[in-house]
Design a protein around this motif. Structure first.
Motif, PDB file in Angstrom:
ATOM      1  N   THR A  96       0.928  -1.269  -0.073  1.00  0.00           N
ATOM      2  CA  THR A  96       0.013  -0.040   0.427  1.00  0.00           C
ATOM      3  C   THR A  96       0.755   1.593   0.153  1.00  0.00           C
ATOM      4  N   GLN A  97       0.985   1.687  -1.138  1.00  0.00           N
ATOM      5  CA  GLN A  97       2.279   3.185  -1.560  1.00  0.00           C
ATOM      6  C   GLN A  97       1.424   4.048  -1.810  1.00  0.00           C
ATOM      7  N   THR A  98       0.214   4.165  -1.179  1.00  0.00           N
ATOM      8  CA  THR A  98      -1.349   5.060  -1.445  1.00  0.00           C
ATOM      9  C   THR A  98      -0.089   6.610  -2.007  1.00  0.00           C
ATOM     10  N   ASN A  99      -0.097   7.165  -2.514  1.00  0.00           N
ATOM     11  CA  ASN A  99       0.984   8.401  -2.932  1.00  0.00           C
ATOM     12  C   ASN A  99      -0.614   9.393  -3.051  1.00  0.00           C
ATOM     13  N   GLU A 100      -0.303  10.373  -2.651  1.00  0.00           N
ATOM     14  CA  GLU A 100      -1.169  11.382  -2.412  1.00  0.00           C
ATOM     15  C   GLU A 100      -0.540  13.316  -2.319  1.00  0.00           C
ATOM     16  N   PRO A 101      -1.226  13.292  -3.862  1.00  0.00           N
ATOM     17  CA  PRO A 101      -0.360  14.739  -3.883  1.00  0.00           C
ATOM     18  C   PRO A 101      -1.355  15.784  -3.627  1.00  0.00           C
ATOM     19  N   GLY A 102      -2.245  15.603  -2.970  1.00  0.00           N
ATOM     20  CA  GLY A 102      -4.055  16.616  -1.652  1.00  0.00           C
ATOM     21  C   GLY A 102      -2.842  17.193  -0.732  1.00  0.00           C
ATOM     22  N   ARG A 103      -1.487  15.927  -0.023  1.00  0.00           N
ATOM     23  CA  ARG A 103      -1.093  15.826   1.104  1.00  0.00           C
ATOM     24  C   ARG A 103      -0.185  17.449   1.147  1.00  0.00           C
ATOM     25  N   CYS A 104       0.615  17.731  -0.029  1.00  0.00           N
ATOM     26  CA  CYS A 104       0.961  18.757  -0.316  1.00  0.00           C
ATOM     27  C   CYS A 104       0.352  20.312  -0.275  1.00  0.00           C
ATOM     28  N   LEU A 121      13.546  17.352  -0.390  1.00  0.00           N
ATOM     29  CA  LEU A 121      13.742  15.445  -0.011  1.00  0.00           C
ATOM     30  C   LEU A 121      12.902  14.603   0.377  1.00  0.00           C
ATOM     31  N   GLU A 122      11.842  13.866  -0.096  1.00  0.00           N
ATOM     32  CA  GLU A 122      10.735  13.154   0.606  1.00  0.00           C
ATOM     33  C   GLU A 122      11.746  11.848   1.156  1.00  0.00           C
ATOM     34  N   VAL A 123      11.146  11.414   2.418  1.00  0.00           N
ATOM     35  CA  VAL A 123      11.160  10.177   2.763  1.00  0.00           C
ATOM     36  C   VAL A 123       9.831   9.453   3.081  1.00  0.00           C
ATOM     37  N   GLY A 124      10.175   8.471   2.025  1.00  0.00           N
ATOM     38  CA  GLY A 124       9.125   7.182   1.636  1.00  0.00           C
ATOM     39  C   GLY A 124       8.365   7.748   1.322  1.00  0.00           C
ATOM     40  N   ALA A 125       8.480   8.305   0.058  1.00  0.00           N
ATOM     41  CA  ALA A 125       8.227   9.291  -1.524  1.00  0.00           C
ATOM     42  C   ALA A 125       6.751   8.353  -2.603  1.00  0.00           C
ATOM     43  N   SER A 126       7.168   7.443  -2.821  1.00  0.00           N
ATOM     44  CA  SER A 126       6.604   6.482  -3.104  1.00  0.00           C
ATOM     45  C   SER A 126       6.474   6.575  -4.624  1.00  0.00           C
ATOM     46  N   ALA A 127       5.906   6.995  -5.787  1.00  0.00           N
ATOM     47  CA  ALA A 127       6.061   7.851  -7.021  1.00  0.00           C
ATOM     48  C   ALA A 127       6.614   9.447  -7.380  1.00  0.00           C
ATOM     49  N   LEU A 180      13.295   9.268  -1.568  1.00  0.00           N
ATOM     50  CA  LEU A 180      14.017   8.151  -0.956  1.00  0.00           C
ATOM     51  C   LEU A 180      12.602   6.822  -0.601  1.00  0.00           C
ATOM     52  N   ASP A 181      12.973   5.904  -0.734  1.00  0.00           N
ATOM     53  CA  ASP A 181      11.776   5.135  -0.464  1.00  0.00           C
ATOM     54  C   ASP A 181      11.985   3.485  -0.954  1.00  0.00           C
ATOM     55  N   LEU A 182      12.034   2.559   0.247  1.00  0.00           N
ATOM     56  CA  LEU A 182      12.024   1.134  -0.184  1.00  0.00           C
ATOM     57  C   LEU A 182      12.421   0.972  -1.600  1.00  0.00           C
ATOM     58  N   ASN A 183      10.723   1.168  -2.450  1.00  0.00           N
ATOM     59  CA  ASN A 183      10.460   0.780  -3.380  1.00  0.00           C
ATOM     60  C   ASN A 183      10.137   1.743  -4.211  1.00  0.00           C
ATOM     61  N   GLU A 227      16.609   3.966  -3.950  1.00  0.00           N
ATOM     62  CA  GLU A 227      15.542   3.172  -3.637  1.00  0.00           C
ATOM     63  C   GLU A 227      16.789   2.439  -1.998  1.00  0.00           C
ATOM     64  N   GLY A 228      15.849   2.788  -0.837  1.00  0.00           N
ATOM     65  CA  GLY A 228      16.586   2.785   0.325  1.00  0.00           C
ATOM     66  C   GLY A 228      15.959   2.464   1.401  1.00  0.00           C
ATOM     67  N   ASP A 229      16.303   2.328   2.255  1.00  0.00           N
ATOM     68  CA  ASP A 229      15.838   2.700   3.605  1.00  0.00           C
ATOM     69  C   ASP A 229      15.868   4.433   4.087  1.00  0.00           C
ATOM     70  N   LEU A 230      15.110   4.595   5.380  1.00  0.00           N
ATOM     71  CA  LEU A 230      15.503   5.591   6.017  1.00  0.00           C
ATOM     72  C   LEU A 230      16.324   6.180   6.285  1.00  0.00           C
ATOM     73  N   LEU A 231      16.374   4.585   7.090  1.00  0.00           N
ATOM     74  CA  LEU A 231      17.674   5.001   8.706  1.00  0.00           C
ATOM     75  C   LEU A 231      18.806   4.257   7.200  1.00  0.00           C
ATOM     76  N   HIS A 252       8.130  14.205   5.229  1.00  0.00           N
ATOM     77  CA  HIS A 252       7.252  13.212   5.073  1.00  0.00           C
ATOM     78  C   HIS A 252       6.185  12.680   5.060  1.00  0.00           C
ATOM     79  N   THR A 253       5.517  12.511   4.957  1.00  0.00           N
ATOM     80  CA  THR A 253       3.912  12.000   5.068  1.00  0.00           C
ATOM     81  C   THR A 253       3.175  10.705   4.670  1.00  0.00           C
ATOM     82  N   ALA A 254       2.555  10.267   5.969  1.00  0.00           N
ATOM     83  CA  ALA A 254       2.303   9.072   5.946  1.00  0.00           C
ATOM     84  C   ALA A 254       3.206   7.824   5.918  1.00  0.00           C
ATOM     85  N   VAL A 255       4.523   7.285   5.988  1.00  0.00           N
ATOM     86  CA  VAL A 255       6.026   6.874   6.408  1.00  0.00           C
ATOM     87  C   VAL A 255       5.652   5.771   7.598  1.00  0.00           C
TER      88      VAL A 255
END
Ligand SMILES: C[S@@+](CC[C@H](N)C(=O)[O-])C[C@H]1O[C@@H](n2cnc3c(N)ncnc32)[C@H](O)[C@@H]1O
Length: 328
Positions: A96-104, A121-127, A180-183, A227-231, A252-255
């Motif tokens: 569930t990598q829901t990417n919600e641009p409305g969060r901007c 720099l967005e951590v957990g950026a999805s797309a 940056l995102d795991l996937n 591709e990578g982990d936030l830690l 980061h939002t919803a990460v």
């Protein structure tokens, strides 16, 4: 092998999702997840998946990806029971990598007020759809903002704002951006874009239309998402690549709800505080308890807490539909 204890916990999880998350937002998802919570056979199927893959949102999106929107719980459960192997394969393969641009819309009041230009720099950026707050339009109660003329249509995000919210009077100037995102997902890949559209709940057509426009905008831009982990080491490496003469904003939002260990979240908080000029955290309030704001103070169930440099600033709708200052 699953036990009745597993199934009871799963039943409670689906019931919670129905009453806390779907209620008032998606009558269909409320009905389906209430149905699942009372259906021993379906609970048994879901319980056979690894625990992190048992999420209601993942099941519902996998179903819709395969079979479309069901008309009733009986149609839904029939297909699940008959074709669970296919549903299972999707649930194991995707997340569930829901990417919600409305969060901007809720990030903008902070971003526009910072010393410009910005390096984002967005951590957990999805797309990476939230990396482009300067390419979208916004309708706040007393103010509208539009990006400079573009060849292609852009989404416009409506956002209700409390009277005390200092609304932005300009779009931010962004000179560098990375994710940056795991996937990492690719907004220009039709299959990945279709999955992101399926993650939007069925009744939310306006949200889906705006997502489509944002996907088209970002597909053209081909953002850099590593591709990578936030830690992991790539986070620090990316921070160091930002231009020195721009304000480095890490957000980061919803990460962080996907980072189960409290100690890991605290480690990330320490790290990001040492690397970013500005750290924006827009997350469920429980994930950063040391900000000192209790989830019980939220004006609405499921609200996010927006914090800037570890100071609680505002409550926000999880999809960016409204923003209210903390303490009002
Ligand atoms: C629900 S999505 C949110 C995407 C985007 N931030 C937004 O608000 O639209 C969460 C994203 O965080 C990513 N993620 C989860 N844990 C992560 C970690 N430890 N390191 C990097 N990314 C992670 C997931 O892969 C997923 O793309």
């Amino acid at each position: 092998m699953t036990t009745s204890v597993d199934r009871d916990a799963l039943s409670a999880r689906y019931h919670r999702f129905a009453v806390r998350e779907a209620s008032g937002r998606s009558p269909l998802y409320e009905q389906l997840t209430l149905g699942v919570s009372q259906d021993a056979e379906v609970l048994g199927l879901i319980a056979s998946l690894p625990q992190p893959k048992q999420q209601p949102n993942l099941l519902l999106a996998a179903y819709r990806h395969l079979f479309g929107v069901p008309a009733s719980y009986s149609e839904f459960r029939q297909a699940l029971v008959d074709r669970f192997d296919a549903v299972r394969a999707i649930m194991l393969d995707r997340s569930t990598q829901t990417n919600e641009p409305g969060r901007c819309a809720v990030l903008l009041p902070v971003l526009s007020g910072l010393p410009q230009p910005l390096a984002l720099l967005e951590v957990g950026a999805s797309a990476g759809l939230c990396l482009f707050p300067d390419r979208y339009g916004y309708d706040y109660p007393s103010r509208s903002l539009r990006p400079p003329a573009q060849d292609q249509p852009h989404p416009v995000f409506p956002c209700r704002a409390g009277a005390d919210v200092e609304l932005p009077d300009r779009l931010p100037q962004i000179v560098w951006r990375a994710g940056l995102d795991l996937n990492p997902l690719d907004a220009g890949d039709p299959d990945e874009a279709a999955w992101l559209e399926t993650l939007v709940w069925p009744e939310q057509q306006g949200r889906r239309d705006r997502l489509r426009l944002a996907l088209d905008t970002v597909a053209e831009e081909r953002p850099r998402i590593v591709e990578g982990d936030l830690l992991g080491p790539k986070f620090e490496a990316l921070c160091r690549q930002a231009p020195q003469d721009a304000t480095l904003v890490v957000f980061h939002t919803a990460v962080l709800a996907y980072v189960p260990s409290h100690d890991d979240r605290m480690r990330f908080a320490t790290l990001v505080s040492s690397l970013a000029d500005v750290w924006i955290c827009n997350e469920a309030p429980g994930v950063m308890p040391h900000f000192g704001v209790s989830p019980a103070e939220a004006p609405a169930q499921g609200a996010f807490l927006l914090s800037v440099n570890a100071q609680a600033a505002a409550w926000t709708d999880p999809h960016g539909a409204w923003i209210e200052p903390v303490g009002h």
